[in-house]
Design an enzyme around this catalytic site. Structure first.
Site, short mmCIF file in Angstrom:
data_model
loop_
_atom_site.label_atom_id
_atom_site.label_comp_id
_atom_site.label_asym_id
_atom_site.label_seq_id
_atom_site.Cartn_x
_atom_site.Cartn_y
_atom_site.Cartn_z
CE1 TYR A 136 39.12 27.49 42.03
CE2 TYR A 136 37.79 29.22 43.02
CZ TYR A 136 39.03 28.72 42.66
OH TYR A 136 40.16 29.43 42.95
CE LYS A 197 45.99 33.50 28.50
NZ LYS A 197 47.00 34.57 28.41
CG ASP A 230 47.73 37.10 30.36
OD1 ASP A 230 46.69 37.64 29.92
OD2 ASP A 230 48.50 36.44 29.64
CG ASP A 254 39.53 32.71 44.69
OD1 ASP A 254 39.56 33.56 45.59
OD2 ASP A 254 39.77 31.50 44.88
CG ASP A 258 42.43 36.87 47.74
OD1 ASP A 258 41.20 37.06 47.83
OD2 ASP A 258 43.03 36.02 48.43
MG MG Z 1 40.11 33.62 47.87
#
Ligand code: MG
Ligand code: NAI
Length: 357
Positions: A136, A197, A230, A254, A258
């Site tokens: 990001y 990762k 993962d 992120d 969630d």
């Molecule tokens: Mg979000």
């Protein structure tokens, strides 16, 4: 809340800046402010504007006065704003502007069990997400038929987020008023899981992993382990009660946070904090929820638990504990908004929490 420079909490506050924003933000932020006011701590509030409605009215989504109010207060409670799906010239998401302006590099997202069939039991974990770089970082471009996003990981960014995670792990008390079963406790206390990762992203996540492990060496009392992202996504569903603090890069954090919010009952109840060296902005994880806005049924718990995080951050842990306990007691009594399967309104839930303080 621990893990940040002392200046973040010792600076005397003039007021808490309330930024309701759009949609249900205007319903849940007043509810959270009502709970804060009812604690009798003498907290003061200043209300500031941001959001798409503000943009349409005045041409700026977050005016300089709002940024000045946040800077002066050092603390803000942010609702949510609506971001249009199409590109609108001049519009920038206010929460993104706040994160950038005040370098709010740590995104803290706790997941804790709530009483009710909608929540998994014995979960009390904290995701510490790097909030400023990674995928990001905003370095995206198109080269003909190829689109490229650069994933930026720095040693400085990794080190400061790792330090927050280890300090949180060391200082964190269980957020669940009723402690976990004894059998789980040994697995849980002061344990940081570094999620990456690095087997594929050897250079970027290699640096993140290596830096986190270096910081870990300064915290011998905190157990450390690592997990590929993962596998972590699977383990969060399968045995979330095994985790304490999880530290990871921006995009992974992120997504995992969630996912984790579903364990406690979904977006309506999940709280978060965006913390930097001088300013901290607390916000429910959800958005402006246009589908239910104005109906008086938005769940205020995400915003109220975010206010609880704010109290922890300024050293009012006892008050934070009272807030969480009042939320738990109300849910035990079966009072909840429709998103959790009940039929109570925002006002009823808020009134009940205030009465339970
Ligand atoms: Mg979000
Ligand atoms: P959303 O979180 O607003 O809604 C997703 C679903 O969750 C909806 O069904 C909604 O009714 C429900 N929900 C959300 N908050 C709730 C609450 N407090 N109580 C009960 N139910 C709740 O996400 P969506 O629909 O993807 O986005 C709507 C708008 O919000 C968009 O414009 C988006 O850009 C914005 N948004 C803003 C955020 C922020 O300001 N930090 C974060 C996420 C989305």
């Amino acid at each position: 809340m621990t893990g940040f420079p002392q200046s973040a909490i010792s600076n005397p506050r003039s007021a808490i800046c309330l930024i309701p924003g759009d949609g249900v933000g205007r319903e849940v932020i007043p509810a959270a402010a009502e709970v804060l006011a009812a604690l009798g701590l003498g907290l003061e509030f200043v209300e500031a504007q941001a959001g798409f409605d503000r943009f349409r009215r005045a041409g700026d989504a977050i005016p300089p006065e709002t940024l000045a109010d946040v800077e002066a207060a050092g603390l803000a409670l942010f609702g949510a704003t609506s971001s249009p799906s199409e590109i609108v010239a001049g519009y920038r998401s206010p929460i993104v502007v706040l994160r950038k302006t005040f370098d709010l590099y740590a995104n803290l997202r706790p997941t804790l069990s709530l009483p009710g069939a909608f929540s998994r039991p014995n979960v009390d974990l904290l995701i510490v997400r790097e909030n400023t770089e990674g995928l990001y970082a905003g370095r995206e471009r198109r080269e003909g038929e190829t689109a490229i996003a650069e994933r930026v990981i720095t040693a400085r960014g990794s080190e400061r987020i790792a330090r927050v995670a280890f300090e949180q792990a060391r200082g964190r008390k269980s957020q669940i008023p009723n402690p976990k079963p004894q059998s789980l406790i040994s697995n849980l206390q002061s344990h940081v899981t570094i999620v990456h990762k690095a087997n594929v992203l050897k250079v970027t996540d290699g640096l993140f992993r290596e830096t986190c492990l270096k910081v870990a060496a300064e915290f011998p009392e905190v157990k450390v382990s690592e997990m590929l992202v993962d596998a972590m996504a699977m383990r969060l569903v399968r045995d979330p009660e095994r985790f304490d603090v999880i530290v990871t890069t921006n995009l992974f954090g992120d997504i995992l946070s969630d996912e984790a919010s579903a364990l406690m009952g979904g977006l309506g109840v999940a709280p978060s904090a965006n913390v930097g060296a001088r300013v901290a902005v607390f916000e429910p994880v959800h958005g402006s929820a246009p589908d239910i806005a104005g109906k008086g049924i938005a769940n205020p718990i995400g915003a109220i638990l975010s206010a609880g995080m704010l109290l922890d951050h300024i050293g009012c842990s006892e008050a934070a504990h009272r807030v969480r306990t009042a939320v738990m007691e109300m849910l035990k009594a079966g009072i909840m908004t429709p998103d959790l399967g009940g039929n109570a309104t925002t006002a009823e839930v808020t009134r009940r929490i205030v009465a339970g303080l």
